[in-house]
Structures are given as structure tokens and as C-alpha cells.
Design an enzyme around this catalytic site. Structure first.
Site, PDB file in Angstrom:
ATOM      1  N   GLU A   4      24.373  79.677  48.034  1.00  0.00           N
ATOM      2  CA  GLU A   4      24.979  78.403  47.836  1.00  0.00           C
ATOM      3  C   GLU A   4      26.479  78.143  48.013  1.00  0.00           C
ATOM      4  OE1 GLU A   4      23.119  80.466  45.966  1.00  0.00           O
ATOM      5  OE2 GLU A   4      21.862  79.602  44.478  1.00  0.00           O
TER       6      GLU A   4
ATOM      7  N   CYS B   3      26.628  80.664  40.798  1.00  0.00           N
ATOM      8  CA  CYS B   3      26.546  79.467  41.760  1.00  0.00           C
ATOM      9  C   CYS B   3      26.419  78.254  40.812  1.00  0.00           C
ATOM     10  CB  CYS B   3      25.378  80.001  42.471  1.00  0.00           C
ATOM     11  SG  CYS B   3      25.484  81.209  43.774  1.00  0.00           S
TER      12      CYS B   3
ATOM     13  N   ALA C 218       0.041 103.702  64.013  1.00  0.00           N
ATOM     14  CA  ALA C 218      -0.493 103.598  65.144  1.00  0.00           C
ATOM     15  C   ALA C 218      -1.864 104.126  65.362  1.00  0.00           C
ATOM     16  CB  ALA C 218       0.544 103.990  66.371  1.00  0.00           C
TER      17      ALA C 218
ATOM     18  N   ARG D  69      12.780 100.935  60.415  1.00  0.00           N
ATOM     19  CA  ARG D  69      13.153 101.881  59.363  1.00  0.00           C
ATOM     20  C   ARG D  69      14.615 101.642  59.274  1.00  0.00           C
ATOM     21  NH1 ARG D  69      11.909 107.425  62.833  1.00  0.00           N
ATOM     22  NH2 ARG D  69       9.634 107.639  62.108  1.00  0.00           N
TER      23      ARG D  69
ATOM     24  N   ASP E 291       3.351 116.985  63.001  1.00  0.00           N
ATOM     25  CA  ASP E 291       4.083 116.240  63.983  1.00  0.00           C
ATOM     26  C   ASP E 291       5.457 116.390  64.076  1.00  0.00           C
ATOM     27  OD1 ASP E 291       1.530 114.810  64.001  1.00  0.00           O
ATOM     28  OD2 ASP E 291       2.510 112.865  63.652  1.00  0.00           O
TER      29      ASP E 291
ATOM     30  N   ARG F  25      16.957 105.251  65.105  1.00  0.00           N
ATOM     31  CA  ARG F  25      18.034 105.163  66.270  1.00  0.00           C
ATOM     32  C   ARG F  25      18.564 103.938  66.288  1.00  0.00           C
ATOM     33  NH1 ARG F  25      13.562 108.195  68.834  1.00  0.00           N
ATOM     34  NH2 ARG F  25      12.695 106.148  69.554  1.00  0.00           N
TER      35      ARG F  25
ATOM     36  N   GLY G  92      -0.653 109.708  57.699  1.00  0.00           N
ATOM     37  CA  GLY G  92      -2.219 109.868  58.324  1.00  0.00           C
ATOM     38  C   GLY G  92      -3.085 109.199  57.463  1.00  0.00           C
TER      39      GLY G  92
HETATM   40  N1  LIG Z   1      -0.789 107.373  64.347  1.00  0.00           N
HETATM   41  C1  LIG Z   1       0.046 107.452  63.110  1.00  0.00           C
HETATM   42  O1  LIG Z   1       0.612 106.345  62.917  1.00  0.00           O
HETATM   43  C2  LIG Z   1       0.070 108.738  62.411  1.00  0.00           C
HETATM   44  C3  LIG Z   1       1.100 108.677  61.411  1.00  0.00           C
HETATM   45  C4  LIG Z   1       1.174 109.678  60.877  1.00  0.00           C
HETATM   46  C5  LIG Z   1       0.204 110.986  60.838  1.00  0.00           C
HETATM   47  N2  LIG Z   1      -0.574 110.936  61.940  1.00  0.00           N
HETATM   48  C6  LIG Z   1      -1.606 111.808  62.098  1.00  0.00           C
HETATM   49  O2  LIG Z   1      -2.167 112.080  60.887  1.00  0.00           O
HETATM   50  C7  LIG Z   1      -2.767 113.438  60.716  1.00  0.00           C
HETATM   51  C8  LIG Z   1      -2.330 113.824  59.323  1.00  0.00           C
HETATM   52  O3  LIG Z   1      -3.119 112.902  58.452  1.00  0.00           O
HETATM   53  P1  LIG Z   1      -3.348 113.462  56.847  1.00  0.00           P
HETATM   54  O4  LIG Z   1      -3.562 111.942  56.160  1.00  0.00           O
HETATM   55  O5  LIG Z   1      -4.175 114.205  56.887  1.00  0.00           O
HETATM   56  O6  LIG Z   1      -1.920 113.949  56.529  1.00  0.00           O
HETATM   57  P2  LIG Z   1      -0.775 112.921  55.795  1.00  0.00           P
HETATM   58  O7  LIG Z   1      -0.356 111.698  56.211  1.00  0.00           O
HETATM   59  O8  LIG Z   1       0.310 114.216  55.908  1.00  0.00           O
HETATM   60  O9  LIG Z   1      -1.134 112.930  54.301  1.00  0.00           O
HETATM   61  C9  LIG Z   1      -2.378 113.536  53.874  1.00  0.00           C
HETATM   62  C10 LIG Z   1      -1.672 114.887  52.762  1.00  0.00           C
HETATM   63  O10 LIG Z   1      -1.322 114.407  51.812  1.00  0.00           O
HETATM   64  C11 LIG Z   1      -2.208 114.769  50.799  1.00  0.00           C
HETATM   65  N3  LIG Z   1      -2.384 113.539  49.872  1.00  0.00           N
HETATM   66  C12 LIG Z   1      -3.342 112.661  49.662  1.00  0.00           C
HETATM   67  N4  LIG Z   1      -3.114 112.028  48.610  1.00  0.00           N
HETATM   68  C13 LIG Z   1      -1.980 112.613  48.100  1.00  0.00           C
HETATM   69  C14 LIG Z   1      -1.291 112.118  47.152  1.00  0.00           C
HETATM   70  N5  LIG Z   1      -1.433 111.253  46.089  1.00  0.00           N
HETATM   71  N6  LIG Z   1      -0.189 113.100  46.606  1.00  0.00           N
HETATM   72  C15 LIG Z   1       0.058 113.938  47.659  1.00  0.00           C
HETATM   73  N7  LIG Z   1      -0.459 114.280  48.471  1.00  0.00           N
HETATM   74  C16 LIG Z   1      -1.458 113.577  49.057  1.00  0.00           C
HETATM   75  C17 LIG Z   1      -3.537 115.036  51.341  1.00  0.00           C
HETATM   76  O11 LIG Z   1      -3.973 116.203  50.441  1.00  0.00           O
HETATM   77  P3  LIG Z   1      -5.454 116.635  50.823  1.00  0.00           P
HETATM   78  O12 LIG Z   1      -5.564 117.250  51.748  1.00  0.00           O
HETATM   79  O13 LIG Z   1      -5.697 117.663  49.582  1.00  0.00           O
HETATM   80  O14 LIG Z   1      -6.360 115.545  50.463  1.00  0.00           O
HETATM   81  C18 LIG Z   1      -3.102 115.805  52.778  1.00  0.00           C
HETATM   82  O15 LIG Z   1      -2.482 116.942  52.590  1.00  0.00           O
HETATM   83  C19 LIG Z   1      -2.048 114.217  61.575  1.00  0.00           C
HETATM   84  O16 LIG Z   1      -2.945 114.271  62.741  1.00  0.00           O
HETATM   85  C20 LIG Z   1      -0.954 113.212  61.915  1.00  0.00           C
HETATM   86  O17 LIG Z   1      -0.693 113.449  63.561  1.00  0.00           O
HETATM   87  C21 LIG Z   1      -0.668 109.835  62.589  1.00  0.00           C
HETATM   88 ZN   LIG Z   2      24.346  82.790  43.282  1.00  0.00          ZN
END
Ligand SMILES: NC(=O)c1ccc[n+]([C@@H]2O[C@H](COP(=O)([O-])OP(=O)(O)OC[C@H]3O[C@@H](n4cnc5c(N)ncnc54)[C@H](OP(=O)(O)O)[C@@H]3O)[C@@H](O)[C@H]2O)c1
Ligand SMILES: [Zn+2]
Length: 377
Positions: A46, A79, A149, A179, A195, A202, A291
Site C-alpha cells: 500500500e 498501512c 519426476a 528450491r 541417490d 544452484r 520416493g
Molecule cells: N523420481 C523422483 O523424483 C524421486 C525422488 C526421490 C526418490 N526417488 C526414488 O525413490 C526411491 C526411494 O523411495 P522411498 O519412498 O522408498 O524412500 P524415501 O523417499 O527415502 O522415503 C521412504 C522411507 O521413509 C520411510 N517412511 C515412510 N513414512 C515415514 C514417516 N512418516 N516417517 C519416517 N519415515 C517414513 C519409509 O519407511 P518404511 O520402509 O518403513 O516404510 C522409507 O524408509 C529410490 O529409488 C529413489 O531413487 C525418486
Molecule cells: Zn501493511
């Protein structure tokens, strides 16, 4: 008001933890000033518009996305007195200020000074603009975006969960820009291990990006990049269950944060507690890079406010590759990113969902993608 919303969105990444606010001053049929709150600690929308308009503000109408502020306990002067002193005839506010120190009082004071007031114009859209601010002030947690992704066949990683580049370079740049506008970036421990991400941006930013790992049983090994790059100035927070918090530290700059377990899954963290801790550390907007397991956990807890899903044209064609859950929320915006497709979804059942409108981040991504096309000519 629609224009005021557009202007407000230009403050994204600069104004938090304040809300984004836009203002348009109109005299007769002519717009005499446009402004927005640009930077935390800087002037509100404002006074910027009033300064721009000068004497022409006398008798004008001010369209503001948020009720003007009237409280003194903040960085800048309120304001409401400025609008009264400038002789504005009418103030149209998109929505009321959820801050209990203002809520209705700003408009009441304007009315007492003889200014005509109207509220609730494009109210839902204006409230959606405030979603991160409402998450913080009303729910004491940051706004949560899940970004991932996936390939054309719905896979989030390669065979056996191996790391795989899915999105293209332009999509990656947009993610780094996103980010840079967030306060914290969160991954699950499996992703941190498999990963080995750095979780930095960046893109140029004035904000500090807090790096966070959800690691209930403290499985993150000291060899990971996150641990090796953690310092006192740029710490990494490792959230774990209380019984694992006492194990020896991982490395300098790694802070162990114990939280309660999820009452439904004793081996998982209570995600709302995690978010509350992040809000206490000043986070307004958290970006989760999950994941499949983590996506389900945030969605089941109804703590995912927004999704950014990048779909690439590549295929993995392998059963052992982890698949992304199917999204059944309606998409609110879509963008072609050099062959990838970025879709924004808002959680229609979310605590801070008000309208199916494109976010400021998506608008920025759209403008950025356009700039790229122009500069490539
Ligand atoms: N394409 C993409 O954008 C992308 C992004 C990130 C990751 N990834 C891929 O995804 C895969 C991993 O996925 P993910 O889902 O298994 O792993 P994550 O994203 O690292 O998260 C899952 C992990 O968190 C745990 N979890 C679930 N709920 C939770 C909570 N409330 N508090 C704490 N931990 C919790 C799970 O435990 P439990 O095993 O006991 O259920 C598991 O260990 C990898 O292959 C990675 O390369 C891909
Ligand atoms: Zn104001």
C-alpha cells in the site's frame, strides 16, 4: 483484484514469512499505481502504491489482496493510517487478515475514518495466495510441496530403485529455482542413501535452505554427501525417533532432532511434529523430494498441500523399478518444459486449500520457460 493477485505473486521467495500482497490504485477508470510487497522487512504494497500515485491517490480506490494492516508491533509502519492520510476514498480488500492482531480491525478503522470499504472480492483466490501464511499462523506448520519426476510408464527410479536421471536439464533448473524460494528441503533416508543428493540450490537466493532427512532409525551413514557437507552454518537436520536420538553423532553440522512416532506406525515419524519443528525454525515453505513411500506417508497424513509432478517421455519398462502412486487430485496448471510436462496439483482436502488456482511458483516457472524460449531465438 485479479491484477493485484498477479502483482502479489512477484513477492514469492522474498516476502516470507510475511504473506504476498498486491495493490492496485484506480482513479476513475484509470490505474494510477501498481505495487506489491517485495521483500521481508521492506515496505508493504500500500505505501509503495501511495508513493507512486502522489496527490492522485486522493479520492482513488485501492484494491488490495489482503486487508491493510493496523498493528504497530512489526518492522514497518501500519498501512491503515497511510491510506487515511493519502485521502483514498475506497478500499476493496480480497480477504481479511487471519492474523488475530488485525482480523477486521484494519477495515473497521478505515471505515471510521469515512473511507468506503468492501471485502471478499475474489476471496478464495486471495486466501489461496495466503496459504503458506495461513499454514504458519493457524496451523503452526509450513506449507508443504511434494515434487517428483516420473517416466512415461510411471517409474520414479531405475530397475531395483537405482538412481536415474528422469527430468531434463530445463526441468532441473526450474526445480533449483523452486528450491531457492523454499526454506527447507526434505528427503527420506532411503533416498538419502540411494541417490546421495546434496540438496542445495544452484539458483541465486537470499534465503537459507535447511537440508532435512527423515531417518526414524538413524540409518544415514557418514559417507553420504549430506553428512560430509554439513557445517554449523549450513547444517543438516536428521529427524529420528526419540529412542535413536542418543546414539553417537554422525558428523559436525548434523543435528539430530528427536520427534514422536506416528501413532499408527510406531516405526515412522509423526510427520506433523516434524513440520511443527521446522516451523519453529522459521520455515514457511518446505519442499519434499519424496520416493513412493514418502509420497504415500505425506498424502495419508493429509500434509501434502501441493504436488509438482514432472513427467518425462522416457520409459523404464522394468517391474523392479519403483512406481509413483497415481495422483487423483485435479491438476490446476500445466507447463511444457522442453519436452517434459510439469503439472501442479493442489490438495482439495488440504487444511489450506481455498481455490484451484495456479501458484506464484508455477507463474514464475511459466515466465522463466518463456524467457528461455525468447533468449534462444
Ligand atoms: N523420481 C523422483 O523424483 C524421486 C525422488 C526421490 C526418490 N526417488 C526414488 O525413490 C526411491 C526411494 O523411495 P522411498 O519412498 O522408498 O524412500 P524415501 O523417499 O527415502 O522415503 C521412504 C522411507 O521413509 C520411510 N517412511 C515412510 N513414512 C515415514 C514417516 N512418516 N516417517 C519416517 N519415515 C517414513 C519409509 O519407511 P518404511 O520402509 O518403513 O516404510 C522409507 O524408509 C529410490 O529409488 C529413489 O531413487 C525418486
Ligand atoms: Zn501493511
Amino acid at each position: 483484484m485479479r491484477r493485484a493477485i498477479e502483482l502479489a505473486m512477484r513477492g514469492r521467495g522474498g516476502v516470507e514469512p510475511n504473506p504476498m500482497v498486491g495493490c492496485v490504485l484506480v482513479a476513475g477508470a484509470k490505474t494510477i499505481a501498481e505495487s506489491w510487497h517485495e521483500q521481508f522487512g521492506g515496505p508493504h504494497a500500500e505505501p509503495l502504491a501511495l508513493r507512486m500515485a502522489g496527490d492522485a491517490a486522493r479520492g482513488a480506490t485501492a484494491y488490495v489482496t489482503l486487508e491493510p494492516c493496523c498493528h504497530e508491533r512489526k518492522k514497518t509502519p501500519p498501512c491503515v493510517p497511510a491510506l487515511i492520510a493519502a485521502g483514498v476514498a475506497r478500499v476493496v480488500a480480497g480477504c481479511m487478515d487471519p492474523n488475530p492482531m488485525v482480523n477486521g480491525q484494519g477495515l473497521a478503522l478505515l471505515q471510521q475514518a469515512g473511507i468506503e470499504v468492501e471485502a471478499g472480492v475474489l476471496e478464495k483466490e486471495c486466501r489461496q495466495l495466503l496459504a503458506p501464511f495461513i499454514a504458519r499462523t493457524t496451523y503452526r506448520r509450513p506449507y508443504v510441496t511434494l515434487k517428483w519426476a516420473q517416466t512415461a510408464d510411471g517409474k520414479m527410479a531405475g530397475p531395483m530403485g537405482r538412481r536415474m536421471a528422469i527430468s531434463n536439464a530445463t526441468s532441473n533448473r526450474l526445480v533449483h529455482d523452486l528450491r531457492a524460494r523454499c526454506d527447507a528441503i526434505v528427503v527420506g533416508v532411503k533416498t538419502a542413501v540411494s541417490d546421495d543428493p546434496l540438496l542445495t540450490s544452484r539458483a541465486k537466493s537470499s534465503r537459507r535452505l535447511l537440508r532435512v532427512v527423515l531417518d526414524p532409525q538413524r540409518r544415514l551413514p557418514p559417507t553420504r554427501q549430506l553428512v560430509r557437507t554439513a557445517t554449523a552454518e549450513d547444517p543438516v537436520l536428521v529427524f529420528c525417533l526419540a529412542e535413536y536420538a542418543t546414539i553417537h553423532g554422525i558428523g559436525p553440522g548434523v543435528e539430530i532432532v528427536p520427534v514422536d512416532s506416528d501413532p499408527l506406525r510406531r516405526d515412522h515419524l509423526h510427520l506433523r511434529s516434524v513440520l511443527e519443528r521446522l516451523a519453529e525454525r522459521g520455515a514457511t515453505h518446505v519442499l519434499v523430494e519424496p520416493g513412493p513411500g514418502m509420497i504415500r506417508a505425506f498424502c495419508e497424513a493429509n500434509l501434502a498441500d501441493r504436488l509438482w509432478v514432472i513427467r518425462s517421455p522416457e520409459r523404464v519398462e522394468h517391474d523392479s523399478a519403483p512406481a509413483a502412486p497415481v495422483v487423483d487430485w485435479p491438476g490446476v496448471a500445466e507447463l511444457d518444459v522442453a519436452g517434459d510436462r510439469l503439472t501442479e496439483y493442489l490438495n482439495p482436502r488440504g487444511e489450506v486449500y481455498f481455490a484451484a488456482t495456479e501458484s506464484a511458483d508455477m507463474l514464475k516457472a511459466r515466465e522463466d520457460a518463456k524467457c528461455k524460449v525468447q533468449s534462444a531465438k
